[in-house]
Design an enzyme around this catalytic site. Structure first.
Site, PDB file in Angstrom:
ATOM      1  N   GLY A 143     -23.614  16.040  83.737  1.00 14.92           N
ATOM      2  CA  GLY A 143     -23.689  16.603  82.401  1.00 14.92           C
ATOM      3  C   GLY A 143     -23.098  15.715  81.329  1.00 14.92           C
ATOM      4  N   TYR A 147     -16.422  20.785  75.816  1.00 10.33           N
ATOM      5  CA  TYR A 147     -15.059  21.063  75.376  1.00 10.33           C
ATOM      6  C   TYR A 147     -14.467  22.173  76.221  1.00 10.33           C
ATOM      7  CZ  TYR A 147     -11.340  23.243  72.615  1.00 10.33           C
ATOM      8  OH  TYR A 147     -10.149  23.799  72.219  1.00 10.33           O
ATOM      9  N   HIS A 148     -13.185  22.027  76.578  1.00 12.77           N
ATOM     10  CA  HIS A 148     -12.418  23.097  77.209  1.00 12.77           C
ATOM     11  C   HIS A 148     -11.205  23.385  76.342  1.00 12.77           C
ATOM     12  CE1 HIS A 148     -14.853  22.716  80.770  1.00 12.77           C
ATOM     13  NE2 HIS A 148     -14.451  21.482  81.007  1.00 12.77           N
ATOM     14  N   GLY A 211     -21.226  22.322  85.372  1.00 13.00           N
ATOM     15  CA  GLY A 211     -21.358  20.934  85.802  1.00 13.00           C
ATOM     16  C   GLY A 211     -20.739  20.788  87.173  1.00 13.00           C
ATOM     17  N   CYS A 240     -23.083  19.336  75.549  1.00 11.19           N
ATOM     18  CA  CYS A 240     -24.049  19.091  76.628  1.00 11.19           C
ATOM     19  C   CYS A 240     -25.267  18.306  76.159  1.00 11.19           C
ATOM     20  CB  CYS A 240     -24.482  20.408  77.275  1.00 11.19           C
ATOM     21  SG  CYS A 240     -23.167  21.213  78.174  1.00 11.19           S
TER      22      CYS A 240
END
Length: 303
Positions: A143, A147-148, A211, A240
């Site tokens: 992928g 963002y996390h 992912g 993505c």
């Protein structure tokens, strides 16, 4: 059987390759870039790939899965990545033995961080990576950039697909199914797949990204569901690599449906977590064993 390693990312996935059990090293290297469907493009149609019993004919009994519940904790990305690598290394060492008795599921949140897959391009970053607003990590999942951050539930399943189905399409569609079911059962939110894309959507907004990477049929990385996430950091990337659609969160969707009613974020996260874990257990037909977090932090004593 020769080992194989491949990730799911943003290129087309020829479906015959996703059921291969192994290949020669040369063949595996040649095919690797074509085994991509991870967090964004070119996934096949989904629902028909799910086994009718949630795990296929391979598993008659529910396989044990060690659940490490940190869903209320903010865990640095590098730390959780070390955990995954340690578990994966041990699991790969058990391949071909009778000692691989359980899978693993880790649930947590991350502080703000951007991650890129193996072949991700920096063209989808709206900032200089040397002067990034948050940490940036390039890892071996498939992928493009995502963002996390706090308020996003991240679930890292580490599964030996030999005990489920040795089929990447099935696995990706199954992860999507977990999220779709969880949103419906917990919040009455009708989420769906979009043909040609991987992930879960409500309308034209992506609420969950997926992912993965698979090595010797040990699958890891996983899914991220925006629950109460601040979506502002997504504006600094093309999430993505998909330019014509946005991102959304469970909180945003519920507030729109209730004319902006205030929502208890902690309760919302807890409810989403419980639903995700329940549906994960059902879709993959596994028996969850709540394990103490100290085991995870010691990176040993896994059975």
């Amino acid at each position: 059987m020769a080992s194989s390693a491949f990730s799911c990312s943003c290129s087309a996935v020829p479906s015959p390759l996703c059921s291969m059990a192994g290949s020669s090293p040369a063949s595996s290297r040649k095919r690797r870039s074509g085994l991509a469907a991870g967090c964004c493009r070119a996934a096949p149609r989904g629902a028909d790939l799910l086994a009718s019993d949630g795990a296929g004919a391979v598993n008659r009994r529910r396989r044990r899965c060690d659940l490490f519940d940190l869903h209320g904790k903010i865990v640095p990305f590098a730390e959780s990545w070390d955990w995954q690598q340690s578990i994966v290394t041990r699991r790969k060492g058990l391949v071909g033995t009778d000692e691989d008795h359980s899978d693993t599921l880790v649930a947590l949140q991350h502080p703000p961080v951007y991650t890129l897959g193996t072949d991700s391009t920096e063209d989808y970053l709206h900032f200089n990576v040397k002067d990034a607003p948050f940490e940036v990590h390039r890892i071996d999942r498939g992928g493009e950039v995502t963002y996390h951050g706090p308020g996003q539930l991240v679930m890292y399943p580490i599964l030996n697909l030999r005990y489920h189905q040795m089929d990447l399409h099935w696995y990706l569609r199954s992860l999507e199914e977990v999220i779709i079911r969880a949103l419906q059962s917990a919040f009455s939110i009708k989420a769906s797949r979009i043909e040609g894309l991987t992930g879960v959507w409500v309308g034209d907004r992506k609420v969950a990204a997926i992912g993965i990477h698979v090595s010797r049929w040990i699958a890891y990385h996983g899914l991220a569901l925006n629950v109460t996430t601040d979506l502002t950091p997504f504006q600094l990337i093309v999430p993505c690599g998909i330019k014509d659609r946005g991102v959304g969160s469970v909180k945003e969707i519920l507030q729109m449906a209730s004319d902006g009613k205030e929502i208890d974020e902690t309760a919302l996260l807890d409810k989403a977590y419980r639903s995700l874990v329940k549906e994960f257990s059902e879709v993959f037909q596994i028996s969850l064993d709540h394990s103490p977090v100290w085991k995870l932090k010691e990176n040993n004593n896994f059975s």
